[in-house]
Design a protein around this motif. Structure first.
Motif, PDB file in Angstrom:
ATOM      1  N   ARG A 252       0.822  -1.203   0.000  1.00  0.00           N
ATOM      2  CA  ARG A 252       0.000   0.000   0.000  1.00  0.00           C
ATOM      3  C   ARG A 252       0.860   1.258   0.000  1.00  0.00           C
ATOM      4  NH1 ARG A 252      -5.352  -0.763   1.791  1.00  0.00           N
ATOM      5  NH2 ARG A 252      -5.575   1.499   1.516  1.00  0.00           N
ATOM      6  N   PHE A 253       1.986   1.192   0.733  1.00  0.00           N
ATOM      7  CA  PHE A 253       2.885   2.344   0.764  1.00  0.00           C
ATOM      8  C   PHE A 253       3.678   2.468  -0.532  1.00  0.00           C
ATOM      9  CE2 PHE A 253       2.269   2.312   5.382  1.00  0.00           C
ATOM     10  CZ  PHE A 253       2.206   3.667   5.628  1.00  0.00           C
ATOM     11  N   ALA A 254       4.112   1.323  -1.066  1.00  0.00           N
ATOM     12  CA  ALA A 254       5.009   1.360  -2.218  1.00  0.00           C
ATOM     13  C   ALA A 254       4.283   1.643  -3.528  1.00  0.00           C
ATOM     14  CB  ALA A 254       5.771   0.041  -2.333  1.00  0.00           C
ATOM     15  N   THR A 255       2.988   1.310  -3.597  1.00  0.00           N
ATOM     16  CA  THR A 255       2.257   1.511  -4.845  1.00  0.00           C
ATOM     17  C   THR A 255       2.244   2.977  -5.285  1.00  0.00           C
ATOM     18  OG1 THR A 255       0.870  -0.432  -4.466  1.00  0.00           O
ATOM     19  CG2 THR A 255       0.028   1.238  -5.978  1.00  0.00           C
ATOM     20  N   PRO A 256       1.887   3.944  -4.404  1.00  0.00           N
ATOM     21  CA  PRO A 256       1.947   5.340  -4.850  1.00  0.00           C
ATOM     22  C   PRO A 256       3.354   5.774  -5.232  1.00  0.00           C
ATOM     23  CG  PRO A 256       0.644   5.138  -2.838  1.00  0.00           C
ATOM     24  CD  PRO A 256       1.326   3.832  -3.043  1.00  0.00           C
ATOM     25  N   VAL A 257       4.356   5.286  -4.499  1.00  0.00           N
ATOM     26  CA  VAL A 257       5.738   5.643  -4.841  1.00  0.00           C
ATOM     27  C   VAL A 257       6.101   5.076  -6.210  1.00  0.00           C
ATOM     28  CG1 VAL A 257       8.133   5.443  -4.125  1.00  0.00           C
ATOM     29  CG2 VAL A 257       6.362   5.767  -2.413  1.00  0.00           C
ATOM     30  N   THR A 258       5.670   3.844  -6.482  1.00  0.00           N
ATOM     31  CA  THR A 258       5.933   3.246  -7.785  1.00  0.00           C
ATOM     32  C   THR A 258       5.242   4.028  -8.900  1.00  0.00           C
ATOM     33  OG1 THR A 258       6.102   1.065  -6.726  1.00  0.00           O
ATOM     34  CG2 THR A 258       5.773   1.113  -9.111  1.00  0.00           C
ATOM     35  N   THR A 284      -1.110   7.336   2.275  1.00  0.00           N
ATOM     36  CA  THR A 284      -1.326   8.212   3.415  1.00  0.00           C
ATOM     37  C   THR A 284      -1.587   9.628   2.933  1.00  0.00           C
ATOM     38  OG1 THR A 284       1.039   8.658   3.593  1.00  0.00           O
ATOM     39  CG2 THR A 284       0.175   6.760   4.805  1.00  0.00           C
ATOM     40  N   LEU A 285      -1.893  10.493   3.887  1.00  0.00           N
ATOM     41  CA  LEU A 285      -2.146  11.885   3.532  1.00  0.00           C
ATOM     42  C   LEU A 285      -0.896  12.518   2.926  1.00  0.00           C
ATOM     43  CD1 LEU A 285      -4.208  13.065   6.655  1.00  0.00           C
ATOM     44  CD2 LEU A 285      -5.064  12.466   4.385  1.00  0.00           C
ATOM     45  N   GLU A 286       0.288  12.147   3.456  1.00  0.00           N
ATOM     46  CA  GLU A 286       1.523  12.714   2.920  1.00  0.00           C
ATOM     47  C   GLU A 286       1.738  12.277   1.471  1.00  0.00           C
ATOM     48  OE1 GLU A 286       1.649  12.652   7.284  1.00  0.00           O
ATOM     49  OE2 GLU A 286       1.184  11.160   5.754  1.00  0.00           O
ATOM     50  N   LEU A 290       1.863  14.517  -1.834  1.00  0.00           N
ATOM     51  CA  LEU A 290       2.972  14.434  -2.781  1.00  0.00           C
ATOM     52  C   LEU A 290       2.462  14.171  -4.189  1.00  0.00           C
ATOM     53  CD1 LEU A 290       6.005  14.323  -3.352  1.00  0.00           C
ATOM     54  CD2 LEU A 290       5.951  11.893  -2.736  1.00  0.00           C
ATOM     55  N   THR A 291       1.448  13.307  -4.312  1.00  0.00           N
ATOM     56  CA  THR A 291       0.872  13.031  -5.629  1.00  0.00           C
ATOM     57  C   THR A 291       0.246  14.283  -6.230  1.00  0.00           C
ATOM     58  OG1 THR A 291       0.447  10.729  -5.006  1.00  0.00           O
ATOM     59  CG2 THR A 291      -0.817  11.621  -6.851  1.00  0.00           C
ATOM     60  N   GLU A 292      -0.499  15.013  -5.421  1.00  0.00           N
ATOM     61  CA  GLU A 292      -1.126  16.238  -5.921  1.00  0.00           C
ATOM     62  C   GLU A 292      -0.073  17.259  -6.344  1.00  0.00           C
ATOM     63  OE1 GLU A 292      -3.693  17.571  -2.849  1.00  0.00           O
ATOM     64  OE2 GLU A 292      -5.134  15.914  -3.071  1.00  0.00           O
TER      65      GLU A 292
END
Length: 568
Positions: A252-258, A284-286, A290-292
């Motif tokens: 769950r954490f690594a998917t947005p980073v990927t 997470t909110l952070e 970061l995505t936005e």
């Protein structure tokens, strides 16, 4: 055989591991310091964020269990040991009490312990009771479940009024447990021996019995072994569950980073439209923030690159148009000079005509250069507006007066309609005057003799000003209206006005009006004239939205099917 020639690592030979496979060692030249490429071993630790997070989470769980399990086992061991020692003391007291009752019933009123010839001796009935039969074995095997020692002696009353037993030497009977331990039990020599006594304070004789139990059979070891095994199984289950949970959480954490990494790679490869889908359930909110921010950055980067590309294309077209516009008068003057250098230069009439034409071309070059300079300054931001609250009527009237002589020479009626009351707005008077002058000059250029050009200023409801320049000239074809503010655009039906215009006047008008946060609109019908409307706000420095690009600018167009003339 020469060892230096046969050995690849012998003297005079330096192995070059940086060479390609198949390269041979070569003799070392004097002072040769070739480097040996040493490849560091690949790290054995996980390098991805997901794997490291998983390993860290599992390691925390494993270390926690490794620290807690010994503490739990130690505390349980102490607890079970206390329970067994307490039970052993209770058994010793019970046995001492039961034995005292048996002995009391056996001897009746006789003395249990008596002194004979200076030594303490036990009543024969008691001796017979302790040695005959299986009393001691029964008590040791069935009741105590431990090694048992029984001591007899006299009793006395201590300072607290309590009767205590004084064991006499030689009056001791012991039995070692020889039975079979119960299921799950084993001899436990680590249990502290329990000692209990019962003292009888009879008036005739005070005596007592003291019972000591040791090496009892307990289930402490088996219980601890069961608990240890259970803790081990639970620890393995906990580690397995930790691996699953850690993998899920790390994913769950690594998917947005990927996704961010993939989008960054696409942007680096030139795909400026790459965006990351902000999934609220997978980060997470952070990470969402970061995505936005990444999407915002990518959008601004794409917008900036598109602006740069448009500016590059416009600059390329601008340079081409400038080259074309400058080439025409220069070529004309070059032709006039060649003619004047020939026989035509001796003819006064021809010489005068050529010089007049050359002067006209020089005026055209000067006008073109001035317009290019003004437009370049406006585009580059070198021109800053000097906004001052002033009456716009004077600005309009002064700009119209400069074209009055041209209108009279061409036979065109140039009129001005201004309000009676002052029309005060914050504006740059010279630049607004340049806007009005360009529009009036443009209207005079495309209006024939006997026509009319009318300039009016009107107060807007919000306190701004609206300046209109209307003519009765040739008008503008509907297909050309979207392009009239482009640089060097003069329409396809410009006729004789093509040679005198620069195609920059309306571009300068548009730029100055935009700097004032105003709008410029045009209405035109082919053969019936045109009307340009410039709207200026009361205060351009107020926080209002700037007008959009030219394609989105508000233009009111009246279509006409018949062909018409263009406008410079």
């Amino acid at each position: 055989m020469d060892e230096r020639r046969s050995s690849p690592t012998g003297p005079g030979v330096i192995p070059d591991q940086a060479d390609e496979p198949g390269d041979r060692s070569r003799p070392a030249a004097p002072g040769d310091t070739r480097r040996i490429a040493v490849h560091a071993p690949r790290p054995s630790v996980p390098v991805s964020f997901q794997s490291r997070l998983t390993v860290a989470f599992v390691a925390v769980v494993a270390v926690t269990l490794g620290l807690i399990a010994p503490v739990i086992i130690n505390r349980l061991d102490d607890f079970f040991r206390q329970q067994e020692e307490q039970a052993l003391r209770v058994h010793a007291l019970v046995i001492a009490t039961v034995l005292s009752q048996f002995i009391g019933e056996a001897v009746g009123t006789e003395a249990v312990v008596a002194e004979v010839n200076g030594t303490m001796q036990l009543n024969p009935k008691v001796v017979d009771l302790m040695t005959r039969g299986t009393l001691m074995e029964t008590i040791s095997g069935e009741v105590a479940q431990a090694d048992m020692q029984v001591e007899f002696g006299t009793a006395h009353e201590d300072t607290d009024g309590k009767w205590v037993t004084d064991a006499a030497p030689g009056l001791t009977y012991a039995v070692v447990f020889s039975g079979t331990p119960s299921r799950g039990q084993a001899r436990d020599p680590s249990i502290t021996p329990a000692r209990s006594s019962v003292a009888i304070g009879d008036p005739d004789q005070a005596w007592g019995v003291e019972v000591t139990l040791s090496n009892p059979n307990t289930s402490r070891a088996s219980t601890l072994a069961s608990i240890t095994g259970l803790l081990l199984v639970m620890s393995l289950v906990a580690v397995f569950v930790a691996v699953l949970v850690a993998s899920f959480v790390a994913h769950r954490f690594a998917t947005p980073v990927t996704r961010l990494t993939e989008a960054s790679r696409r942007v680096a490869e030139g795909d400026l439209s790459a965006r990351v889908n902000p999934d609220a359930e997978s980060g997470t909110l952070e990470l969402q923030a970061l995505t936005e921010q990444f999407n915002t950055m990518a959008a601004r980067l794409q917008e900036s690159v598109e602006i740069i590309r448009r500016d590059r294309d416009r600059s390329r077209d601008f340079l081409a148009d400038v080259s074309h516009e400058l080439r025409t008068p220069i070529a004309a003057m070059h032709t006039f000079i060649e003619l004047l250098q020939g026989p035509a230069g001796k003819d006064p009439a021809a010489r005068a005509e050529f010089l007049e034409s050359s002067a006209a071309q020089l005026d055209r070059l000067d006008w073109l250069a001035q317009n290019l300079l003004d437009l370049s300054k406006l585009d580059s931001g070198l021109v800053l507006l000097d906004l001052r609250p002033d009456d716009v009527r004077g600005t309009v009237e002064s700009a119209v007066e400069q074209h009055q002589a041209t209108a009279e020479r061409k036979g065109i009626a140039l009129t001005t309609v201004l309000p009676d009351r002052p029309l005060r707005i914050s504006h740059d008077s010279p630049r607004v005057g340049q806007v009005v002058g360009n529009l009036v000059g443009n209207a005079l250029k495309f209006t024939g003799r006997g026509g009319e050009v009318r300039v009016s200023a009107i107060r807007e409801a919000d306190g701004g000003a609206r300046i209109e320049v209307a003519d009765t000239g040739v008008g503008i074809h509907p297909a050309e209206l979207p392009h009239i503010f482009e640089r060097f655009y003069r329409g396809s039906q410009a006729n004789e006005a093509r040679g005198t215009g620069s195609g920059l006047g309306l571009s300068i008008v548009k730029t100055i009006v935009d700097m004032h946060h105003g709008t410029v609109e045009v209405e035109s019908r082919v053969g019936h004239g045109s009307r340009f409307t410039v709207t200026l706000p009361r205060d351009p420095s107020a926080p209002i939205g700037r007008p959009g690009p030219l394609a989105a600018e508000s233009q009111r167009i009246v279509d006409d099917s018949s062909p018409g003339a263009g406008r410079a």
